[in-house]
Design an enzyme around this catalytic site. Structure first.
Site, PDB file in Angstrom:
ATOM      1  N   HIS A 259       9.745  23.415  76.595  1.00 41.00           N
ATOM      2  CA  HIS A 259       8.601  24.786  77.048  1.00 41.00           C
ATOM      3  C   HIS A 259       8.070  24.459  78.234  1.00 41.00           C
ATOM      4  O   HIS A 259       7.451  23.481  77.378  1.00 41.00           O
ATOM      5  CB  HIS A 259       8.708  25.165  75.659  1.00 41.00           C
TER       6      HIS A 259
ATOM      7  N   TYR B 211       0.867  26.221  77.836  1.00 44.05           N
ATOM      8  CA  TYR B 211       1.213  24.990  77.893  1.00 44.05           C
ATOM      9  C   TYR B 211       1.408  23.311  78.556  1.00 44.05           C
ATOM     10  O   TYR B 211       1.653  23.629  79.706  1.00 44.05           O
ATOM     11  CB  TYR B 211       2.057  24.676  76.697  1.00 44.05           C
TER      12      TYR B 211
ATOM     13  N   ARG C 108      10.770  39.430  69.041  1.00 41.72           N
ATOM     14  CA  ARG C 108      10.707  40.975  67.788  1.00 41.72           C
ATOM     15  C   ARG C 108      11.425  41.575  67.316  1.00 41.72           C
ATOM     16  O   ARG C 108      11.318  41.926  66.120  1.00 41.72           O
ATOM     17  CB  ARG C 108       9.026  41.594  68.828  1.00 41.72           C
TER      18      ARG C 108
HETATM   19  C1  FMN Z   1       5.913  35.661  66.156  1.00 44.52           C
HETATM   20  C2  FMN Z   1       6.137  35.521  67.871  1.00 44.52           C
HETATM   21  C3  FMN Z   1       6.157  34.170  67.979  1.00 44.52           C
HETATM   22  C4  FMN Z   1       6.378  33.136  69.518  1.00 44.52           C
HETATM   23  N1  FMN Z   1       6.952  32.027  69.428  1.00 44.52           N
HETATM   24  C5  FMN Z   1       7.294  31.558  70.759  1.00 44.52           C
HETATM   25  C6  FMN Z   1       7.501  30.020  70.682  1.00 44.52           C
HETATM   26  O1  FMN Z   1       7.355  29.376  69.293  1.00 44.52           O
HETATM   27  N2  FMN Z   1       7.877  30.117  71.590  1.00 44.52           N
HETATM   28  C7  FMN Z   1       8.133  30.861  72.897  1.00 44.52           C
HETATM   29  O2  FMN Z   1       8.530  30.390  74.118  1.00 44.52           O
HETATM   30  N3  FMN Z   1       7.398  31.678  72.942  1.00 44.52           N
HETATM   31  C8  FMN Z   1       8.003  32.475  71.706  1.00 44.52           C
HETATM   32  N4  FMN Z   1       7.013  33.889  71.686  1.00 44.52           N
HETATM   33  C9  FMN Z   1       7.846  34.847  72.679  1.00 44.52           C
HETATM   34  C10 FMN Z   1       8.782  35.202  72.325  1.00 44.52           C
HETATM   35  O3  FMN Z   1       9.759  33.876  72.324  1.00 44.52           O
HETATM   36  C11 FMN Z   1       9.248  35.875  73.468  1.00 44.52           C
HETATM   37  O4  FMN Z   1       9.451  35.232  74.523  1.00 44.52           O
HETATM   38  C12 FMN Z   1       8.322  37.514  74.045  1.00 44.52           C
HETATM   39  O5  FMN Z   1       8.332  37.856  72.235  1.00 44.52           O
HETATM   40  C13 FMN Z   1       8.839  38.408  74.472  1.00 44.52           C
HETATM   41  O6  FMN Z   1       9.946  39.504  73.468  1.00 44.52           O
HETATM   42  P1  FMN Z   1      10.118  40.249  72.703  1.00 44.52           P
HETATM   43  O7  FMN Z   1       9.569  41.444  73.384  1.00 44.52           O
HETATM   44  O8  FMN Z   1      11.829  40.818  72.527  1.00 44.52           O
HETATM   45  O9  FMN Z   1       9.347  40.554  71.697  1.00 44.52           O
HETATM   46  C14 FMN Z   1       6.720  34.338  71.020  1.00 44.52           C
HETATM   47  C15 FMN Z   1       6.769  35.618  70.144  1.00 44.52           C
HETATM   48  C16 FMN Z   1       6.395  36.278  69.092  1.00 44.52           C
HETATM   49  C17 FMN Z   1       6.298  37.441  68.626  1.00 44.52           C
END
Ligand code: FMN
Length: 387
Positions: A201, A206, A356
């Site tokens: 990451h 971060y 999501r």
């Molecule tokens: C509940 C939740 C937790 C997330 N935790 C992380 C994570 O641990 N590491 C990370 O790089 N991104 C994290 N993200 C970002 C997602 O990996 C992703 O990049 C972002 O939600 C956009 O994609 P989506 O539109 O398909 O949700 C998180 C997103 C959500 C909704």
């Protein structure tokens, strides 16, 4: 007691076209990186669940990620996993900072593998965004008496994220060496747990991103200032991890392609962080043996209005792929099979990463296949619901 044999699931996993000769979908075709083959190109992006105790995964993670593995997704990334306790976003993050945590990860990894999905894991150090509460317990600084570590927050520099976050201490060069070793040790633990793809990451504000971005990094030593200096620490860390991670296993890096300081995805932010600097970073990552760049964005500046909409970050993936000649993952509001398929058909990414939509529909891979008219295998146990 053995309740069922997973062998059949693994050899012909759910999400595999029933008749490969009739399949012209790229999304539902296999992809091989180094020695690892995923049976389709759908990836569960890492998602923090804020449900671990002292960094230990538990039955929640097995049930949550296990359900996704059952339902045909190619690869699954375990959420941001802390390389040291103070590198957790929240007190309930998953961790791999001690050997005792390996077994809990291994249990989840083995279940994912037994279903024929590829288990990945994202390693993280939260830097100045650490010691926060989960979104569902109120996203606020967690103090020492509440189980936080708000007095021990580290970053590239002393600039806090905003008034709701802790005031960080800038890491000294000696501290940075110690933290680098934590990353390497955690990667070795992930390998022992059977993880097949490691993701680093370096996005979302971060620790590593706080070095890359001049919007945060105000160091005056060899790790701050010019782009070359700002890249230095993340590249040193990633080189050390890549060298320790088995050569036959794939290695991904997640980047924030732009900080969105100025309006527009492709606007310049020379002294901060933008897509042009991301291209240079990705070129260096490629030289280190990084296989895939996962192209996210933002997360480092407070109060940014992101131009969110379907497929909004795909142009970053397309640009990095074309400019650098490296495989990419596209992520961000991909919610349909047809969207994933067109991203691949238009050569804008190699992997389609979805977050999501998997929380809304754990069977998203099966849903996407149905939408695309690809007849895929369902898990044996659920076969009677396929038609
Ligand atoms: C509940 C939740 C937790 C997330 N935790 C992380 C994570 O641990 N590491 C990370 O790089 N991104 C994290 N993200 C970002 C997602 O990996 C992703 O990049 C972002 O939600 C956009 O994609 P989506 O539109 O398909 O949700 C998180 C997103 C959500 C909704």
């Amino acid at each position: 007691m053995v309740l069922f044999s997973a062998a059949e699931n693994k050899s012909f996993p759910a999400g595999t076209p029933l008749d490969a000769s009739k399949n012209d979908s790229l999304l539902f075709s296999p992809i091989t990186t180094r020695s690892v083959t995923a049976h389709n190109k759908i990836v569960v992006a890492p998602m923090c669940m804020y449900s671990a105790e002292n960094g230990y995964m538990n039955d929640f993670h097995l049930a949550h990620l296990g359900a996704l593995a059952l339902k045909g997704v190619g690869s699954i990334f375990i959420e941001a996993t802390a390389v040291e306790a103070r590198g957790r976003v929240s007190p309930h993050d998953v961790g791999l900072w001690e050997d005792g945590q390996i077994a809990a990860v291994k249990k989840v990894v083995e279940f994912i593998k037994a279903q024929g999905s590829v288990p990945g894991l994202q390693l993280n150090h939260a830097g100045r965004k650490a010691s926060m509460g989960s979104p569902f317990s109120g996203y606020r600084l967690i103090l020492e008496h509440e189980g936080g570590w708000s007095q021990d927050i580290v970053s590239s520099s002393e600039l806090p994220m905003n008034e709701r976050h802790a005031n960080p201490r800038a890491l000294t060069v000696d501290d940075m060496l110690l933290v680098k070793q934590k990353w390497v040790d955690a990667a070795l633990r992930a390998d022992k747990a059977g993880v097949e793809i490691l993701q680093i990451h370096s996005a979302h504000g971060y620790l590593l991103h706080s070095f890359l971005s001049g919007n945060v990094n105000n160091r005056t030593d060899q790790y701050g200032g010019s782009l070359e200096n700002r890249l230095r620490y993340p590249l040193e860390v990633i080189k050390a991890i890549r060298d320790a991670w088995p050569a036959e296993k794939p290695f991904w890096v997640r980047i924030s392609s732009s900080d969105f300081k100025n309006d527009g995805a492709f606007s310049k932010d020379d002294h901060g962080w933008d897509i042009y600097q991301s291209i240079e970073y990705a070129k260096e990552l490629k030289k280190l043996g990084v296989d895939v760049i996962d192209c996210s964005s933002g997360g480092i500046l407070p109060d940014v209005k992101y131009p969110v909409g379907p497929l909004w970050q795909v142009p970053f993936s397309e640009t990095i792929k074309k400019e650098v000649g490296i495989a990419t993952g596209a992520v961000g509001m991909i919610t349909k099979g047809s969207e994933g398929e067109s991203i691949l058909q238009e050569n804008k990414a190699d992997f389609v990463c979805v977050a999501r939509q998997f929380l809304r529909d754990s069977g998203f891979a099966l849903t996407a296949a149905r939408e695309l008219g690809v007849s895929v295998k369902w898990p044996n146990q659920f076969e009677r619901a396929r038609q």
